[in-house]
Structures are given as structure tokens and as C-alpha cells.
Design a protein around this motif. Structure first.
Motif, PDB file in Angstrom:
ATOM      1  N   VAL A  14       3.061 -43.390 -40.683  1.00  0.00           N
ATOM      2  CA  VAL A  14       2.372 -42.229 -40.118  1.00  0.00           C
ATOM      3  C   VAL A  14       0.922 -42.236 -40.602  1.00  0.00           C
ATOM      4  CG1 VAL A  14       4.493 -40.865 -40.037  1.00  0.00           C
ATOM      5  CG2 VAL A  14       2.995 -40.722 -42.052  1.00  0.00           C
ATOM      6  N   THR A  18      -1.041 -36.894 -41.555  1.00  0.00           N
ATOM      7  CA  THR A  18       0.338 -36.430 -41.406  1.00  0.00           C
ATOM      8  C   THR A  18       1.056 -36.421 -42.752  1.00  0.00           C
ATOM      9  OG1 THR A  18       0.488 -37.236 -39.136  1.00  0.00           O
ATOM     10  CG2 THR A  18       2.563 -36.887 -40.305  1.00  0.00           C
ATOM     11  N   SER A  33       8.939 -37.049 -38.440  1.00  0.00           N
ATOM     12  CA  SER A  33       7.859 -37.556 -39.293  1.00  0.00           C
ATOM     13  C   SER A  33       7.972 -37.004 -40.713  1.00  0.00           C
ATOM     14  CB  SER A  33       6.500 -37.175 -38.699  1.00  0.00           C
ATOM     15  OG  SER A  33       6.284 -37.825 -37.469  1.00  0.00           O
ATOM     16  N   LYS A  36      10.512 -38.969 -42.623  1.00  0.00           N
ATOM     17  CA  LYS A  36       9.997 -40.315 -42.945  1.00  0.00           C
ATOM     18  C   LYS A  36       9.082 -40.266 -44.167  1.00  0.00           C
ATOM     19  CE  LYS A  36       9.986 -42.585 -38.388  1.00  0.00           C
ATOM     20  NZ  LYS A  36       9.104 -43.189 -37.358  1.00  0.00           N
TER      21      LYS A  36
END
Length: 342
Positions: A14, A18, A33, A36
Motif C-alpha cells: 500500500v 495509507t 488495506s 494488510k
């Protein structure tokens, strides 16, 4: 080598922005996301740079304890217990506490406390200041902190003036209670092993000793007043000198517990039984007086409450609250109370 935010974003696949949003618990990121990034941070053992983050936000949640203590290498029992109380109280408020201990001199020159305080106020690493000093603090030394509206609290000392926040103990009232206790036990020959006269609390305790004797129409005998330095050995030496007086006193009020312990040792070595032959009362309420033989009565300073309230007052001020001036009462632990505890 430390793991960076860039390492986390790369492993998670990412953008840096982010990853930053996720690790700062901000909105605007998909759940996929977010998972992750959290997974990558866990695998890499990522730890955020709290100081850098705090500086960016303008908030460190860190306060500084600046202690001016006479003997830096050997903190007295009183200062040790008080500092521990402050540390516990500040931590409970979810703030960090850093401490710097200074003596009266720095590189051979008297400390300029005013300059030191102003430097601290301009240092973004600290949100507030706790001042603890063996020597008197004057309003001129903290006046700049008031002008800068920098949160601070002076602990265990009174400083008059607008905008000053302090918390102290009623040393005068505690001493009066101790002397009245000895008078009620029938004593008229009451000696005082006083503290050094450059110490404000020693002055207050001495003043209360004098006033209480005079209020009870007991003559003040200069030979019964000996100055010590708050150390055990000075209490021992003072007691030996008092026992040379004719007649020697039947009761001793020592300005702190360490001198009271020294007085007790000298009295026992000279064949006196305490409290049958001689009453000894100290001041502070340190742990050691509970384990002397016999345990010593003492005017107990509420150190836990002192530290807790000092931390509360400072953090209230950091959050925009008013400055306060507080005097806490002392409590005399008598022989009866001590016998019940042992």
C-alpha cells in the motif's frame, strides 16, 4: 536496524499515506488495506517513533521533574519516597515522567533556576514542570513560567504570587500537634533538634516549637535548642550534647525522622529507656521509624497524597484548568497508634 513506516507500506503493498492512516488509527482506509498494514506491522515488529509523532502533534504527554536536592549522589529517604510517589501518580494519569536532579551549584557556579525554567518552557519535549527544591524558590525565579503560561507546580514548598501553583504540607500545624502531645504527657523540659536554618521547613517547625512552648507558659531554654543538618549523625551528636545539660530534657522533638533515629541511638547508648526515661518525636513519617527499637512517634507527611495531588494539579493545568495553592494537613503517629500497627 529499526523498522520504518516505509518498510511496513512496502510489505503490505500500500502507499505510505495509507500505512500512516492505519497505524494512526485514522479513517478513510478499506478494511482489506487496514488488515494488510496491521499484518505487515506485526510481522516486521514495527514500533512507532512516539517522540516524533508527539512532536508533530505538538503533544508529548511527558512532564519533567526538576529536583534541586542538596546531595545528588544520595537521595534521602524523604526525597526518595516523595519522588516515587510522584512517578506513580504521573504514570497513573497516563503521562510520562522524566527527572533531572541538580544541586545548588552547576560547574562551580550557583544554579540560575530562572534561566533553567525558561529553557524548559521553550523546550517542546515537555508539557509541564514539577519543581522540587531543598532551597527556597522565589517568585522571580518562576515568574517567566507564569508569563509564558507554562504549566508547573511547586511541590513541598509555598511560593506566594499570582499564577503560581503549589502544594505543601502544614509543617507549622504538624509541629504544634507534636509539641502539644509531649506537653499533655507532662513534659516541661522539651528540647528541639532543629534543621538547618536555610531550609524553609526547618524554619516553620522551629517557629511552631517556640510558639507552642510560649503559648503553654513554658520557658524557652536556648541550651535545649541544637541545630542539626537533617542527617542521622547530627541527631546523634545533638542528643549527646543535650544529655550533658543539667538537668537534661525529658523529651526531644527532632525536625526530621533521621535525626530522631540518631537521637534514639545516642539515648540508648547512654543507658536511657525510650519512652520511659525520654520521649522522642520526629517529623516526616519515613518507613524506617516503624522498625526502630522502639518504633518512634512521628509527624507523618502524606507523601502518597502529596505526589498524587501534585500530578493531578499539573495535568489539570496542562488541560487548561486553573492553578491552585494547596496545604495538606499532617498526622501525628503516637505511641498508641504505633503499638496498634506493630
Amino acid at each position: 536496524m529499526s523498522v520504518t513506516l516505509k518498510d511496513v507500506s512496502k510489505l503490505a503493498g500500500v502507499s505510505l499515506a495509507t500505512a500512516s492512516l492505519v497505524l494512526n488509527n485514522q479513517k478513510g482506509v478499506s478494511e482489506k488495506s487496514r488488515l494488510k498494514v496491521l499484518d505487515a506491522a506485526q510481522k516486521l515488529g514495527y514500533r512507532p517513533n512516539i517522540l516524533a509523532r508527539s512532536l508533530i502533534k505538538g503533544k508529548t504527554n511527558t512532564v519533567l521533574l526538576c529536583a534541586f536536592i542538596k546531595e545528588q549522589g544520595k537521595l534521602s529517604a524523604f526525597y526518595g519516597e516523595l519522588i516515587n510517589s510522584l512517578l506513580t501518580a504521573v504514570s497513573y494519569q497516563e503521562f510520562y515522567l522524566q527527572m533531572v536532579v541538580k544541586g545548588e551549584f552547576y560547574n562551580g557556579h550557583p544554579l540560575d533556576k530562572r534561566t533553567a525554567f525558561l529553557d524548559i518552557a521553550h523546550n517542546r519535549l515537555f508539557e509541564g514542570l514539577i519543581i522540587l527544591s531543598h532551597w527556597p524558590i522565589s517568585y522571580s525565579e518562576v515568574g517567566d513560567l507564569v508569563k509564558e503560561n507554562f504549566p508547573f507546580v511547586i511541590v513541598n514548598q509555598k511560593v506566594d504570587g499570582e499564577g503560581v501553583s503549589y502544594i505543601d504540607i502544614d509543617h507549622y500545624g504538624g509541629t504544634k500537634e507534636a509539641i502539644n502531645y509531649l506537653i499533655k504527657k507532662g513534659h516541661r523540659r522539651i528540647a528541639h533538634i532543629r534543621g538547618p536554618m536555610d531550609h524553609l521547613h526547618a524554619q516553620e517547625r522551629y517557629r511552631a516549637y517556640v510558639d507552642t512552648l510560649l503559648e503553654n507558659e513554658i520557658s524557652l531554654k536556648k541550651e535545649y535548642i541544637i541545630e542539626g543538618n537533617f542527617r542521622r549523625l547530627s541527631g546523634r551528636t545533638a542528643m549527646e550534647r543535650l544529655l550533658e545539660k543539667k538537668p537534661y530534657p525529658t523529651a526531644i522533638y527532632a525536625a526530621n525522622d533521621k535525626m530522631a533515629i540518631g537521637a534514639l541511638q545516642a539515648a540508648k547508648e547512654n543507658g536511657l529507656n525510650v519512652p520511659q526515661d525520654l520521649d522522642i518525636v520526629g517529623f516526616d513519617g519515613i518507613e524506617a521509624v516503624k522498625y526502630t527499637d522502639p518504633p518512634l512517634p512521628t509527624v507523618e507527611q502524606p507523601l502518597e497524597e502529596l505526589g498524587k495531588l501534585a500530578a493531578t494539579m499539573l495535568i489539570e493545568n496542562i488541560k487548561g484548568g486553573d492553578r491552585r495553592k494547596v496545604i495538606l494537613p499532617c498526622r501525628l503517629d503516637t505511641w498508641d497508634n504505633l503499638n496498634q500497627k506493630t
